[in-house]
Scaffold this motif. Sequence first.
Motif, PDB file in Angstrom:
ATOM      1  N   SER A   1      31.690  -6.730  24.270  1.00  0.00           N
ATOM      2  CA  SER A   1      31.044  -6.430  23.037  1.00  0.00           C
ATOM      3  C   SER A   1      31.211  -5.122  23.934  1.00  0.00           C
ATOM      4  CB  SER A   1      29.725  -7.290  22.432  1.00  0.00           C
ATOM      5  OG  SER A   1      29.304  -5.759  21.366  1.00  0.00           O
ATOM      6  N   ALA A   2      30.881  -4.267  22.549  1.00  0.00           N
ATOM      7  CA  ALA A   2      31.142  -2.779  23.216  1.00  0.00           C
ATOM      8  C   ALA A   2      30.095  -1.982  23.426  1.00  0.00           C
ATOM      9  CB  ALA A   2      31.813  -1.485  22.499  1.00  0.00           C
ATOM     10  N   THR A   3      28.982  -1.769  23.951  1.00  0.00           N
ATOM     11  CA  THR A   3      28.207  -0.059  24.747  1.00  0.00           C
ATOM     12  C   THR A   3      27.828   0.282  22.816  1.00  0.00           C
ATOM     13  OG1 THR A   3      28.051  -1.297  26.715  1.00  0.00           O
ATOM     14  CG2 THR A   3      26.770   0.568  26.158  1.00  0.00           C
ATOM     15  N   THR A   4      26.717   0.369  22.890  1.00  0.00           N
ATOM     16  CA  THR A   4      26.415   1.799  21.750  1.00  0.00           C
ATOM     17  C   THR A   4      25.003   2.201  22.184  1.00  0.00           C
ATOM     18  OG1 THR A   4      24.889  -0.437  20.939  1.00  0.00           O
ATOM     19  CG2 THR A   4      26.837   0.400  19.813  1.00  0.00           C
ATOM     20  N   ARG A   5      24.456   2.213  23.602  1.00  0.00           N
ATOM     21  CA  ARG A   5      23.033   2.645  23.962  1.00  0.00           C
ATOM     22  C   ARG A   5      22.943   2.231  25.669  1.00  0.00           C
ATOM     23  NH1 ARG A   5      18.250   1.608  20.532  1.00  0.00           N
ATOM     24  NH2 ARG A   5      19.366   2.765  19.167  1.00  0.00           N
ATOM     25  N   VAL A   6      22.232   3.391  26.233  1.00  0.00           N
ATOM     26  CA  VAL A   6      22.119   3.252  27.789  1.00  0.00           C
ATOM     27  C   VAL A   6      20.686   3.954  27.575  1.00  0.00           C
ATOM     28  CG1 VAL A   6      22.084   3.392  29.838  1.00  0.00           C
ATOM     29  CG2 VAL A   6      24.859   2.674  28.057  1.00  0.00           C
ATOM     30  N   THR A   7      19.818   3.041  27.435  1.00  0.00           N
ATOM     31  CA  THR A   7      17.756   3.874  27.817  1.00  0.00           C
ATOM     32  C   THR A   7      18.025   3.245  30.211  1.00  0.00           C
ATOM     33  OG1 THR A   7      18.319   3.295  25.990  1.00  0.00           O
ATOM     34  CG2 THR A   7      16.017   3.583  27.394  1.00  0.00           C
ATOM     35  N   VAL A   8      17.304   4.380  30.171  1.00  0.00           N
ATOM     36  CA  VAL A   8      17.104   4.130  31.759  1.00  0.00           C
ATOM     37  C   VAL A   8      15.716   4.496  31.557  1.00  0.00           C
ATOM     38  CG1 VAL A   8      17.627   5.325  33.957  1.00  0.00           C
ATOM     39  CG2 VAL A   8      19.723   4.877  32.196  1.00  0.00           C
ATOM     40  N   SER A   9      15.012   2.961  32.211  1.00  0.00           N
ATOM     41  CA  SER A   9      13.321   3.447  32.973  1.00  0.00           C
ATOM     42  C   SER A   9      13.107   4.226  34.433  1.00  0.00           C
ATOM     43  CB  SER A   9      12.615   3.201  32.618  1.00  0.00           C
ATOM     44  OG  SER A   9      12.582   2.389  31.363  1.00  0.00           O
ATOM     45  N   LEU A  10      12.851   5.711  34.591  1.00  0.00           N
ATOM     46  CA  LEU A  10      12.801   5.694  36.098  1.00  0.00           C
ATOM     47  C   LEU A  10      12.067   5.630  36.574  1.00  0.00           C
ATOM     48  CD1 LEU A  10      13.182  10.027  34.431  1.00  0.00           C
ATOM     49  CD2 LEU A  10      15.374   8.127  34.982  1.00  0.00           C
ATOM     50  N   PRO A  11      12.461   5.736  37.438  1.00  0.00           N
ATOM     51  CA  PRO A  11      11.397   4.841  38.951  1.00  0.00           C
ATOM     52  C   PRO A  11      10.184   5.761  39.215  1.00  0.00           C
ATOM     53  CG  PRO A  11      14.287   5.262  39.731  1.00  0.00           C
ATOM     54  CD  PRO A  11      13.703   6.161  39.174  1.00  0.00           C
ATOM     55  N   ALA A  12       9.064   5.190  39.180  1.00  0.00           N
ATOM     56  CA  ALA A  12       7.904   6.038  39.883  1.00  0.00           C
ATOM     57  C   ALA A  12       7.961   7.390  41.159  1.00  0.00           C
ATOM     58  CB  ALA A  12       7.553   6.015  39.976  1.00  0.00           C
TER      59      ALA A  12
END
Length: 188
Positions: A55-66
Amino acid sequence: MKLQTQTILPLLLTTLAMLGAGSSALAHVTLEQPEAIAGTPYKAVLRVGHGCEGSATTRVTVSLPAGLRGAKPMPKAGWTLAVKREKLAKPYESHGRTVTEDVVELSWTAQNEAAYLQDEWYDEFVLRGSLPDTLGAIWFKVRQSCVKGEWNWAELPASGDSTQGLKAPAVRLMLRAPSPAAAAEHKH
């Protein structure tokens, strides 16, 4: 001829095993540069090489390192960018001002179906920021949302920094000390 077969077969099996291991490593979100010098500016190029089970990617969410400071994302044509900031427990100084809140999460969302990252395609999501001074592994947690399903690349090892055996590992960046030559050059 028999000697050649006995020599070639083990080599072929070893090569196939290595390719199989490599293909599973390619299945994860990865960094173009998986190592960096602690305390320096860094351009994180997160590589997404597949969708979610076809299935195609619609969103990429990145939680940044401390400890990553002053993160700035690179916009992508056809994608909407969202930036989440939070108040810092410990403010820091940057360019003569006190920073009391900083970026903790970035999200790129496809604006329409034409912008979706198809399963058979590859793309990169880019940000830059200043790395913490501590040595060792820091982790980018990436949630990859698709038309059907998602991958939550957020697993951390119970101890150490090896992602071996994790089904959906977070993206590891190893922070190293500068080489003695680079440290001496930096002082001048």
